[in-house]
Design a protein around this motif. Structure first.
Motif, PDB file in Angstrom:
ATOM      1  N   LYS A   1     -52.343 -24.314  23.884  1.00 34.89           N
ATOM      2  CA  LYS A   1     -51.359 -24.542  24.942  1.00 34.89           C
ATOM      3  C   LYS A   1     -51.607 -25.900  25.594  1.00 34.89           C
ATOM      4  O   LYS A   1     -52.738 -26.260  25.902  1.00 34.89           O
ATOM      5  CB  LYS A   1     -51.448 -23.445  26.013  1.00 34.89           C
ATOM      6  CG  LYS A   1     -50.922 -22.086  25.571  1.00 34.89           C
ATOM      7  CD  LYS A   1     -50.978 -21.087  26.717  1.00 34.89           C
ATOM      8  CE  LYS A   1     -50.423 -19.736  26.288  1.00 34.89           C
ATOM      9  NZ  LYS A   1     -50.468 -18.749  27.406  1.00 34.89           N
TER      10      LYS A   1
ATOM     11  N   TYR B   1     -49.897 -28.506  28.730  1.00 32.60           N
ATOM     12  CA  TYR B   1     -48.975 -28.576  29.860  1.00 32.60           C
ATOM     13  C   TYR B   1     -48.691 -30.046  30.177  1.00 32.60           C
ATOM     14  O   TYR B   1     -49.609 -30.838  30.368  1.00 32.60           O
ATOM     15  CB  TYR B   1     -49.565 -27.870  31.081  1.00 32.60           C
ATOM     16  CG  TYR B   1     -49.848 -26.415  30.806  1.00 32.60           C
ATOM     17  CD1 TYR B   1     -48.860 -25.449  30.967  1.00 32.60           C
ATOM     18  CD2 TYR B   1     -51.098 -26.008  30.331  1.00 32.60           C
ATOM     19  CE1 TYR B   1     -49.110 -24.118  30.681  1.00 32.60           C
ATOM     20  CE2 TYR B   1     -51.349 -24.679  30.047  1.00 32.60           C
ATOM     21  CZ  TYR B   1     -50.359 -23.739  30.221  1.00 32.60           C
ATOM     22  OH  TYR B   1     -50.605 -22.420  29.932  1.00 32.60           O
TER      23      TYR B   1
ATOM     24  N   HIS C   1     -50.425 -18.375  32.206  1.00 26.02           N
ATOM     25  CA  HIS C   1     -50.837 -19.783  32.172  1.00 26.02           C
ATOM     26  C   HIS C   1     -52.086 -19.996  33.035  1.00 26.02           C
ATOM     27  O   HIS C   1     -52.024 -20.645  34.092  1.00 26.02           O
ATOM     28  CB  HIS C   1     -49.689 -20.679  32.662  1.00 26.02           C
ATOM     29  CG  HIS C   1     -48.424 -20.520  31.895  1.00 26.02           C
ATOM     30  ND1 HIS C   1     -48.302 -20.905  30.576  1.00 26.02           N
ATOM     31  CD2 HIS C   1     -47.222 -19.986  32.246  1.00 26.02           C
ATOM     32  CE1 HIS C   1     -47.071 -20.647  30.154  1.00 26.02           C
ATOM     33  NE2 HIS C   1     -46.411 -20.085  31.140  1.00 26.02           N
ATOM     34  N   PRO C   2     -53.232 -19.465  32.619  1.00 27.73           N
ATOM     35  CA  PRO C   2     -54.452 -19.588  33.442  1.00 27.73           C
ATOM     36  C   PRO C   2     -54.940 -21.016  33.604  1.00 27.73           C
ATOM     37  O   PRO C   2     -55.666 -21.314  34.543  1.00 27.73           O
ATOM     38  CB  PRO C   2     -55.476 -18.731  32.669  1.00 27.73           C
ATOM     39  CG  PRO C   2     -54.958 -18.685  31.269  1.00 27.73           C
ATOM     40  CD  PRO C   2     -53.467 -18.702  31.378  1.00 27.73           C
ATOM     41  N   ASP C   3     -54.552 -21.918  32.688  1.00 27.37           N
ATOM     42  CA  ASP C   3     -54.968 -23.317  32.801  1.00 27.37           C
ATOM     43  C   ASP C   3     -54.076 -24.112  33.753  1.00 27.37           C
ATOM     44  O   ASP C   3     -54.356 -25.279  34.037  1.00 27.37           O
ATOM     45  CB  ASP C   3     -54.970 -23.996  31.424  1.00 27.37           C
ATOM     46  CG  ASP C   3     -56.040 -23.422  30.507  1.00 27.37           C
ATOM     47  OD1 ASP C   3     -57.078 -22.989  31.033  1.00 27.37           O
ATOM     48  OD2 ASP C   3     -55.829 -23.397  29.284  1.00 27.37           O
ATOM     49  N   CYS C   4     -52.981 -23.493  34.202  1.00 27.02           N
ATOM     50  CA  CYS C   4     -52.071 -24.157  35.143  1.00 27.02           C
ATOM     51  C   CYS C   4     -51.583 -23.096  36.136  1.00 27.02           C
ATOM     52  O   CYS C   4     -50.379 -22.824  36.240  1.00 27.02           O
ATOM     53  CB  CYS C   4     -50.899 -24.775  34.381  1.00 27.02           C
ATOM     54  SG  CYS C   4     -50.193 -26.257  35.110  1.00 27.02           S
TER      55      CYS C   4
ATOM     56  N   CYS D   1     -48.953 -24.028  38.863  1.00 26.60           N
ATOM     57  CA  CYS D   1     -47.844 -24.873  38.403  1.00 26.60           C
ATOM     58  C   CYS D   1     -46.576 -24.045  38.261  1.00 26.60           C
ATOM     59  O   CYS D   1     -46.620 -22.863  37.924  1.00 26.60           O
ATOM     60  CB  CYS D   1     -48.163 -25.489  37.043  1.00 26.60           C
ATOM     61  SG  CYS D   1     -49.731 -26.366  36.952  1.00 26.60           S
TER      62      CYS D   1
END
Length: 279
Positions: free
Chosen positions: A5, A7, A242-245, A248
């Motif tokens: 993934k 972003y 979306h744990p990395d964002c 957002c």
């Protein structure tokens, strides 16, 4: 096939996206051939929205097309070996920062609820508040106004208008300056401060004025404020997906949509595109 993934901020350039695995980055590759494929088909540097380096690294310019991007790499590790092939899969999502605005509620002592005087006052108050924040490129919008009969403690009935309005920063368009004072959050905070001062001054004037109070006046202590986050239509916040964002506003994936300025993408089985605004 490796799935990753990525972003990318809406309408910004992506970071360099590699057409290599971690293992291949440390290997010598003979006659590598790189080919990228996006949601619309094959990608080429001839397209002004795409930049592909000879080493296969991809940069997406002014990104707004979310979806699956595949990179195919064909190579040899030795001259005598047969060609090997890897396909690397990226799920590339556009994201935007949440829109932040303030909602205020305030109460005024009013004329009789059916009086046209209340309507004239509402219009004048909205004009005053907008004039107050105009130089900050902010806007005040009335969300709701209601007139009610209120039974006072140890007293009789009186008429009160309950106002609810929002304060939002306006987009300054293409000619955005880079100074901190131009940032939407900075302008919004200054607008909030000016509005608070506006109502404090009304209390001060009422207390020092020797004349009888008018039919319509601000009721001290009724000003309340909350900060509100919203995503653009077609975008939503989901820290689980979306744990990395996590904070957002990420474009809604197929199978979901956001029709208005809500916070989350809603499920919709008939939605087959990224960024759907209707089901």
């Amino acid at each position: 096939i490796f799935s990753v993934k990525v972003y990318v901020k809406l309408n910004h350039n992506s970071p360099p996206i590699l057409c290599l695995t971690n293992h291949l980055r440390n290997a010598e590759l003979i006659d590598p051939i790189f080919q990228w494929y996006g949601p619309g088909g094959g990608l080429s540097s001839e397209d002004s929205s795409v930049e592909i380096a000879p080493t296969g690294t991809l940069i997406l310019k002014h990104f707004n097309l979310s979806g699956v991007y595949n990179c195919s790499i064909v190579y040899k590790l030795t001259a005598m070996q047969l060609h090997k092939n890897h396909i690397i899969k990226y799920l590339i999502y556009a994201y935007a920062d949440p829109k932040i605005y303030y909602e205020f509620t305030v109460q005024y002592h009013a004329a009789p609820c059916n009086s046209s005087q209340n309507a004239s006052f509402k219009k004048a108050l909205l004009q005053l508040l907008n004039k107050l924040v105009a130089r900050l490129s902010c806007e005040v919008k009335l969300i709701k106004s209601e007139c009610h009969h209120v039974k006072m403690q140890r007293g009789g009935l009186q008429n009160e208008i309950f106002f609810r309005f929002s304060v939002t920063p306006l987009d300054r368009g293409k000619h955005k300056c880079q100074r901190r004072a131009c940032a939407a959050s900075h302008r919004l905070n200054k607008a909030k401060h000016l509005i608070k001062i506006f109502f404090k001054r009304q209390v001060k004037v009422s207390r020092t004025c020797s004349e009888p109070l008018p039919d319509i006046y601000y009721i001290d202590g009724t000003l309340k404020m909350v900060s509100v986050d919203r995503c653009y239509p077609g975008y939503g916040i989901n820290a689980v997906v979306h744990p990395d964002c996590p904070e957002c506003c990420v474009v809604c994936s197929p199978g979901s949509y956001n029709p208005s300025d809500g916070m989350h993408c809603l499920p919709c089985n008939s939605s087959l595109i990224y960024g759907a605004t209707k089901c």
